[in-house]
Enzyme design. Structure first.
Site, mmCIF file in Angstrom:
data_model
loop_
_atom_site.group_PDB
_atom_site.id
_atom_site.type_symbol
_atom_site.label_atom_id
_atom_site.label_comp_id
_atom_site.label_asym_id
_atom_site.label_seq_id
_atom_site.Cartn_x
_atom_site.Cartn_y
_atom_site.Cartn_z
ATOM 1 N N SER A 139 -2.533 8.732 12.554
ATOM 2 C CA SER A 139 -3.606 7.779 12.754
ATOM 3 C C SER A 139 -4.172 8.107 14.033
ATOM 4 O O SER A 139 -3.573 8.821 14.968
ATOM 5 C CB SER A 139 -2.911 6.303 13.152
ATOM 6 N N TYR A 152 2.910 0.134 16.901
ATOM 7 C CA TYR A 152 2.258 1.170 15.912
ATOM 8 C C TYR A 152 1.725 2.404 16.552
ATOM 9 O O TYR A 152 2.071 3.488 15.922
ATOM 10 C CB TYR A 152 0.924 0.232 15.615
HETATM 11 N N1 NAD Z 1 -6.555 1.377 7.300
HETATM 12 C C1 NAD Z 1 -6.661 1.863 8.497
HETATM 13 O O1 NAD Z 1 -7.719 1.826 9.198
HETATM 14 C C2 NAD Z 1 -5.750 3.014 8.911
HETATM 15 C C3 NAD Z 1 -5.998 3.569 9.968
HETATM 16 C C4 NAD Z 1 -5.259 4.797 10.641
HETATM 17 C C5 NAD Z 1 -3.782 5.075 9.729
HETATM 18 N N2 NAD Z 1 -3.872 4.338 8.763
HETATM 19 C C6 NAD Z 1 -2.386 4.503 8.037
HETATM 20 O O2 NAD Z 1 -2.614 4.738 6.790
HETATM 21 C C7 NAD Z 1 -1.732 4.578 5.924
HETATM 22 C C8 NAD Z 1 -1.752 3.776 4.578
HETATM 23 O O3 NAD Z 1 -2.364 2.520 5.105
HETATM 24 P P1 NAD Z 1 -3.560 1.577 4.449
HETATM 25 O O4 NAD Z 1 -4.904 1.200 5.115
HETATM 26 O O5 NAD Z 1 -3.802 2.138 2.841
HETATM 27 O O6 NAD Z 1 -2.701 0.197 4.189
HETATM 28 P P2 NAD Z 1 -2.186 -0.340 2.811
HETATM 29 O O7 NAD Z 1 -1.415 -1.747 3.448
HETATM 30 O O8 NAD Z 1 -3.420 -0.519 1.845
HETATM 31 O O9 NAD Z 1 -1.161 0.386 2.221
HETATM 32 C C9 NAD Z 1 -0.055 0.716 2.560
HETATM 33 C C10 NAD Z 1 0.956 0.825 1.324
HETATM 34 O O10 NAD Z 1 2.250 1.012 1.969
HETATM 35 C C11 NAD Z 1 3.229 0.205 1.252
HETATM 36 N N3 NAD Z 1 4.745 0.221 2.240
HETATM 37 C C12 NAD Z 1 4.517 -0.410 3.252
HETATM 38 N N4 NAD Z 1 6.027 -0.393 3.892
HETATM 39 C C13 NAD Z 1 6.487 0.230 2.977
HETATM 40 C C14 NAD Z 1 7.943 0.899 2.757
HETATM 41 N N5 NAD Z 1 8.942 0.299 3.761
HETATM 42 N N6 NAD Z 1 8.174 1.506 1.710
HETATM 43 C C15 NAD Z 1 7.485 1.959 0.713
HETATM 44 N N7 NAD Z 1 6.105 1.615 0.689
HETATM 45 C C16 NAD Z 1 5.601 0.857 1.872
HETATM 46 C C17 NAD Z 1 2.823 -1.039 1.127
HETATM 47 O O11 NAD Z 1 3.124 -1.778 0.177
HETATM 48 C C18 NAD Z 1 1.250 -0.525 0.703
HETATM 49 O O12 NAD Z 1 1.201 -0.510 -0.632
HETATM 50 C C19 NAD Z 1 -0.733 3.668 6.891
HETATM 51 O O13 NAD Z 1 0.485 4.737 7.174
HETATM 52 C C20 NAD Z 1 -1.366 3.291 7.904
HETATM 53 O O14 NAD Z 1 -0.705 3.464 9.177
HETATM 54 C C21 NAD Z 1 -4.370 3.109 8.197
#
Ligand code: NAD
Length: 245
Positions: A139, A152
Site C-alpha cells: 500500500s 495498517y
Molecule cells: N482499496 C484501497 O484503497 C487499497 C489501498 C491500498 C492497498 N489496498 C490493499 O489491497 C488489498 C485488497 O483490498 P481491496 O481494496 O480489494 O479490499 P476488499 O475488502 O474489497 O478485498 C479484500 C478481500 O480480502 C479478503 N480477506 C480478508 N481477510 C482475509 C483472510 N484472513 N483470509 C483470506 N481472505 C481475506 C476479504 O474477504 C476480501 O474479499 C488489501 O491488501 C488492501 O490492504 C487497498
C-alpha cells in the site's frame, strides 16, 4: 486480448472482492488457470463467473494449519504454481498510537503481515523447482505514514520489507518478488466511507480522482508477466501521482 499467461497456474488471495477479484478475472482472461482464494464464501461465485479455468478455495490466510493444507492441495492438484498474488488484507480501527487497541493491532498484523508472510512462504516453496513470480499487495501506506492507522501502516511497511528480502533471497532461483502499492482505489473497502470523505481523498490525488481496481490489477499483472523478467524487489505505486511530491 493477449494470452500472456497461457498455461500458467495462478493463485489470488482476497480474490472474492475488489482488487483481488479484478486480478483473478484479468489473469484468467489472459489464459491462466486461477485459484480464487478468500474466506468470505464468495470465492466460488467469482470462480464460477470466470468459468472452467477457475476454482474457488476457502482459506483464512491467518491460519497456519489451513495455509499448510492449501499448499498440500495445490501441490497435489498442480504440482507447482507459477504466479501468486498475495493480496488479502484488512483495515484496523482508527486511533492514535498511544491509544491503539492491541486486539485490533494483533488482528491486522495476523492477516496483513503474518498471513501474507505465510502465503508468500507457501508460494516460494511451490516455485522452488520451476521458478515463478510473486506480487504482494502492499500500500502507499507501507511507504508513507498517515495518522490514526498505526496497525495498517505498520503491517504494510512489513510487507514492503518482506517483499525485498525474498526478492534478494530467490533472485538466482528464478523467482521474482515484487509488490503493487495502491494509493486509494475504489473497491468495497471504501464502501463504509461517506462520499464527501472519498471526494476529499480524491482531491489529495494529483489526478483529482481515486483509482479503480482494474488500474491497480493491470500493474499487478505486469509485474507477474514475462514483460517484467528483470524486475524484482520493486514496490510499484499506483496512486495517481500522490507520492510524487
Ligand atoms: N482499496 C484501497 O484503497 C487499497 C489501498 C491500498 C492497498 N489496498 C490493499 O489491497 C488489498 C485488497 O483490498 P481491496 O481494496 O480489494 O479490499 P476488499 O475488502 O474489497 O478485498 C479484500 C478481500 O480480502 C479478503 N480477506 C480478508 N481477510 C482475509 C483472510 N484472513 N483470509 C483470506 N481472505 C481475506 C476479504 O474477504 C476480501 O474479499 C488489501 O491488501 C488492501 O490492504 C487497498
Amino acid at each position: 486480448m493477449s494470452r500472456t499467461f497461457e498455461g500458467k497456474i495462478a493463485v489470488v488471495t482476497g480474490g472474492a472482492s475488489g482488487l483481488g477479484e479484478s486480478i483473478a478475472k484479468k489473469i484468467a482472461a489472459q489464459g491462466a488457470t486461477v485459484v480464487v482464494v478468500d474466506l468470505s464464501g464468495s470465492q466460488d461465485q467469482v470462480a464460477a463467473a470466470i468459468g472452467d479455468t477457475a476454482v474457488g478455495y476457502e482459506l483464512d490466510v491467518a491460519d497456519e494449519t489451513a495455509v499448510d493444507a492449501f499448499e498440500a492441495w495445490l501441490r497435489d492438484r498442480y504440482g507447482r504454481i507459477d504466479v501468486l498474488f498475495n493480496n488479502a488484507g484488512i483495515n484496523g480501527v482508527m486511533a492514535l498510537s498511544h491509544e491503539y487497541p492491541m486486539d485490533s493491532f494483533d488482528k491486522v498484523m495476523s492477516v496483513n503481515t503474518r498471513g501474507a508472510f505465510m502465503v508468500q512462504r507457501m508460494g516460494l516453496r511451490l516455485m522452488l523447482d520451476d521458478g515463478g513470480a510473486i506480487v504482494n499487495t502492499a500500500s502507499i501506506g507501507g511507504l508513507y505514514a498517515t495518522p490514526t492507522a498505526a496497525a495498517y501502516i505498520t503491517s504494510k511497511g512489513a510487507v514492503v520489507m518482506m517483499t525485498k528480502t525474498a526478492a534478494l533471497e530467490y533472485a538466482r532461483k528464478g523467482i521474482r518478488v515484487n509488490a503493487v502499492a495502491p494509493g486509494i482505489i475504489r473497491t468495497p473497502w471504501l464502501d463504509g466511507l461517506e462520499d464527501d470523505l472519498i471526494e476529499t481523498l480524491a482531491q489529495q490525488v494529483p489526478q483529482g480522482r481515486v483509482g479503480t481496481s482494474d488500474e491497480a490489477a493491470d500493474v499487478a499483472l505486469f509485474l507477474a508477466s514475462d514483460q517484467a523478467t528483470h524486475v524484482t524487489g520493486q514496490i510499484m505505486l499506483v496512486d495517481g501521482g500522490r507520492s510524487a511530491g
